[in-house]
Design a protein around this motif. Structure first.
Motif, PDB file in Angstrom:
ATOM      1  N   UNK A  66       0.752  -1.307   0.049  1.00  0.00           N
ATOM      2  CA  UNK A  66       0.052  -0.237   0.066  1.00  0.00           C
ATOM      3  C   UNK A  66       0.947   1.213   0.093  1.00  0.00           C
ATOM      4  N   UNK A  67       0.258   2.415  -0.476  1.00  0.00           N
ATOM      5  CA  UNK A  67       1.294   3.555  -0.306  1.00  0.00           C
ATOM      6  C   UNK A  67       0.983   4.018   1.063  1.00  0.00           C
ATOM      7  N   UNK A  68       2.175   4.877   1.437  1.00  0.00           N
ATOM      8  CA  UNK A  68       2.337   5.245   2.689  1.00  0.00           C
ATOM      9  C   UNK A  68       2.217   7.121   2.528  1.00  0.00           C
ATOM     10  N   UNK A  69       2.224   7.595   3.483  1.00  0.00           N
ATOM     11  CA  UNK A  69       2.251   9.361   3.587  1.00  0.00           C
ATOM     12  C   UNK A  69       3.467   9.931   2.855  1.00  0.00           C
ATOM     13  N   UNK A  70       4.725   8.999   3.018  1.00  0.00           N
ATOM     14  CA  UNK A  70       5.882   9.516   2.664  1.00  0.00           C
ATOM     15  C   UNK A  70       5.784   9.405   0.966  1.00  0.00           C
ATOM     16  N   UNK A  71       5.276   8.315   0.417  1.00  0.00           N
ATOM     17  CA  UNK A  71       5.215   8.246  -0.869  1.00  0.00           C
ATOM     18  C   UNK A  71       4.217   9.566  -1.424  1.00  0.00           C
ATOM     19  N   UNK A  72       2.889   9.591  -0.921  1.00  0.00           N
ATOM     20  CA  UNK A  72       2.224  10.747  -1.349  1.00  0.00           C
ATOM     21  C   UNK A  72       2.782  11.961  -1.410  1.00  0.00           C
ATOM     22  N   UNK A  73       3.664  11.967  -0.086  1.00  0.00           N
ATOM     23  CA  UNK A  73       4.376  13.589   0.095  1.00  0.00           C
ATOM     24  C   UNK A  73       5.048  13.535  -1.214  1.00  0.00           C
ATOM     25  N   UNK A  74       5.864  12.602  -1.404  1.00  0.00           N
ATOM     26  CA  UNK A  74       7.065  12.649  -2.571  1.00  0.00           C
ATOM     27  C   UNK A  74       6.281  13.016  -3.974  1.00  0.00           C
ATOM     28  N   UNK A  75       5.033  12.377  -4.107  1.00  0.00           N
ATOM     29  CA  UNK A  75       4.561  12.762  -5.362  1.00  0.00           C
ATOM     30  C   UNK A  75       4.129  14.227  -5.678  1.00  0.00           C
ATOM     31  N   UNK A 136      -2.092   3.844   7.635  1.00  0.00           N
ATOM     32  CA  UNK A 136      -2.307   4.622   8.861  1.00  0.00           C
ATOM     33  C   UNK A 136      -3.613   4.370   9.487  1.00  0.00           C
ATOM     34  N   UNK A 137      -4.685   4.423   8.885  1.00  0.00           N
ATOM     35  CA  UNK A 137      -6.159   4.402   9.324  1.00  0.00           C
ATOM     36  C   UNK A 137      -7.148   3.762   8.503  1.00  0.00           C
ATOM     37  N   UNK A 138      -7.636   2.540   8.861  1.00  0.00           N
ATOM     38  CA  UNK A 138      -8.773   1.907   8.021  1.00  0.00           C
ATOM     39  C   UNK A 138     -10.043   2.473   8.380  1.00  0.00           C
ATOM     40  N   UNK A 139     -10.754   3.417   7.451  1.00  0.00           N
ATOM     41  CA  UNK A 139     -11.861   3.980   7.797  1.00  0.00           C
ATOM     42  C   UNK A 139     -12.954   3.647   6.953  1.00  0.00           C
ATOM     43  N   UNK A 170     -13.033  14.126  -0.395  1.00  0.00           N
ATOM     44  CA  UNK A 170     -11.850  13.061  -1.131  1.00  0.00           C
ATOM     45  C   UNK A 170     -10.572  13.310  -0.656  1.00  0.00           C
ATOM     46  N   UNK A 171     -10.275  14.655  -0.754  1.00  0.00           N
ATOM     47  CA  UNK A 171      -8.730  14.798  -0.252  1.00  0.00           C
ATOM     48  C   UNK A 171      -8.501  14.518   1.479  1.00  0.00           C
ATOM     49  N   UNK A 172      -9.756  14.749   2.225  1.00  0.00           N
ATOM     50  CA  UNK A 172      -9.509  14.436   3.571  1.00  0.00           C
ATOM     51  C   UNK A 172      -9.866  13.017   3.742  1.00  0.00           C
ATOM     52  N   UNK A 173     -10.303  12.187   3.092  1.00  0.00           N
ATOM     53  CA  UNK A 173     -10.467  10.642   2.905  1.00  0.00           C
ATOM     54  C   UNK A 173      -9.068  10.115   2.763  1.00  0.00           C
ATOM     55  N   UNK A 174      -8.466  10.786   1.698  1.00  0.00           N
ATOM     56  CA  UNK A 174      -6.944  10.258   1.284  1.00  0.00           C
ATOM     57  C   UNK A 174      -6.011  10.598   2.550  1.00  0.00           C
ATOM     58  N   UNK A 177      -6.478   7.934   5.473  1.00  0.00           N
ATOM     59  CA  UNK A 177      -5.939   6.426   5.184  1.00  0.00           C
ATOM     60  C   UNK A 177      -4.145   6.625   5.359  1.00  0.00           C
ATOM     61  N   UNK A 178      -3.878   7.655   4.909  1.00  0.00           N
ATOM     62  CA  UNK A 178      -2.363   7.690   4.931  1.00  0.00           C
ATOM     63  C   UNK A 178      -1.614   8.475   5.997  1.00  0.00           C
ATOM     64  N   UNK A 179      -2.335   9.230   6.752  1.00  0.00           N
ATOM     65  CA  UNK A 179      -1.688  10.001   7.760  1.00  0.00           C
ATOM     66  C   UNK A 179      -2.524   9.583   9.054  1.00  0.00           C
ATOM     67  N   UNK A 180      -3.685   8.976   9.271  1.00  0.00           N
ATOM     68  CA  UNK A 180      -4.442   8.826  10.402  1.00  0.00           C
ATOM     69  C   UNK A 180      -5.199  10.074  10.837  1.00  0.00           C
ATOM     70  N   UNK A 181      -5.656  10.026  12.230  1.00  0.00           N
ATOM     71  CA  UNK A 181      -6.518  10.867  12.626  1.00  0.00           C
ATOM     72  C   UNK A 181      -5.859  11.686  13.935  1.00  0.00           C
TER      73      UNK A 181
END
Length: 305
Positions: A66-75, A136-139, A170-174, A177-181
């Motif tokens: 799965x994608x992590x927040x560091x991959x998303x941040x790098x994108x 990070x979070x299953x929601x 949509x952005x908040x949902x992403x 999942x990647x950074x938690x709550x």
């Protein structure tokens, strides 16, 4: 039924990757993301070697990830919006967090773009054979929002500017999942994070949020005594993972101490001070008997336990 060995955050640590792979024992591998961006504890960071090995394992059908927040941040860091501004600000803090990747691959070079494009092939979540994986979070509500646009959980380039702005459902949902709550602490209470910055919002172990006090469920707090020892408040909107749901495993949270199974339905495997994997063989509840960990370099002379 496929058996999995679940491997948490690697952060450009090839030694950690190799040690974890030695524990696979014929299982299929499940990575929890955050392959890049070494922390200070990684003595010889090698983002590229880690990425090449993980990609090879996925493409040979020996692994999923799965994608992590560091991959998303790098994108986002390596791309601009329609006005030419970086989708992730090039601040000193963000640059320092991304330093090992930048030192090795450069900023928006063809190599950096190649790998950040590959990151888009990683889904935000995986549900397979009764096992759930997310960084990070299953929601369920957040996943349903994303599925309305991206049913397979894979982001598209067209989503990136919206995700960077963090304004839409949509952005908040992403981000969930990647950074938690996080929750705001009661009253005017603040705590110092690992860099000494005062914060009034704290990361929450969402899989424990309805079970304890601020001190028991807060994450990434160096001095837990700065938090109140009272029941957590403000749980509206926080995902609660109920008994009977499929087991879910996450990374992300950099937990201190000895690795443990927090609940039989959900747990975190990200323990930066130890190597840690979980062997899943179809069990409907998580068991401490399937958790393996060891100190780096066999510092305790005991190896994997």
């Amino acid at each position: 039924m496929t058996n999995f060995t679940i491997i948490p955050d690697l952060h450009a640590d090839r030694v950690r990757l190799d040690a974890s792979l030695d524990q696979v024992d014929g299982n299929k591998i499940a990575f929890l993301g955050d392959f890049i961006d070494a922390g200070k504890a990684v003595q010889s960071p090698d983002d590229l070697a880690v990425l090449k090995k993980v990609k090879e394992l996925i493409e040979s059908d020996r692994a999923i990830a799965v994608m992590g927040n560091h991959e998303l941040n790098a994108i986002l860091f390596h791309r601009n919006d329609r006005h030419g501004a970086a989708l992730r600000d090039h601040t000193a803090t963000n640059y320092d967090q991304h330093r090992s990747f930048l030192d090795q691959l450069g900023l928006a070079t063809p190599l950096a773009i190649y790998w950040t494009e590959w990151f888009l092939s990683l889904p935000l979540w995986i549900e397979q054979n009764g096992l759930r994986l997310v960084h990070a979070c299953w929601d369920d509500e957040a996943i349903d929002v994303i599925k309305q646009r991206r049913v397979d959980g894979r982001l598209h380039p067209a989503d990136l500017e919206e995700i960077a702005a963090k304004d839409t459902p949509f952005a908040k949902a992403v981000e969930t999942l990647t950074s938690g709550v996080e929750l705001r602490l009661p009253g005017k209470i603040e705590f110092h994070d690992g860099k000494g910055v005062l914060r009034d919002h704290v990361r929450i172990a969402w899989w424990l949020a309805n079970k304890g006090t601020w001190r028991e469920v807060a994450l990434s707090v160096p001095n837990i005594e700065e938090l109140p020892d009272t029941p957590v408040a403000g749980l509206d909107g926080i995902p609660v993972y109920l008994a009977g749901q499929p087991p879910v495993v996450v990374g992300h949270y950099k937990i201190k101490g000895a690795p443990r199974i927090d609940t039989v339905q959900a747990t975190c495997l990200d323990y930066p001070d130890r190597y840690c994997v979980y062997h899943w063989s179809g069990e409907p509840v998580l068991s401490p008997n399937n958790l393996r960990s060891c100190l780096p370099n066999g510092e305790d002379n005991q190896g994997w336990l």
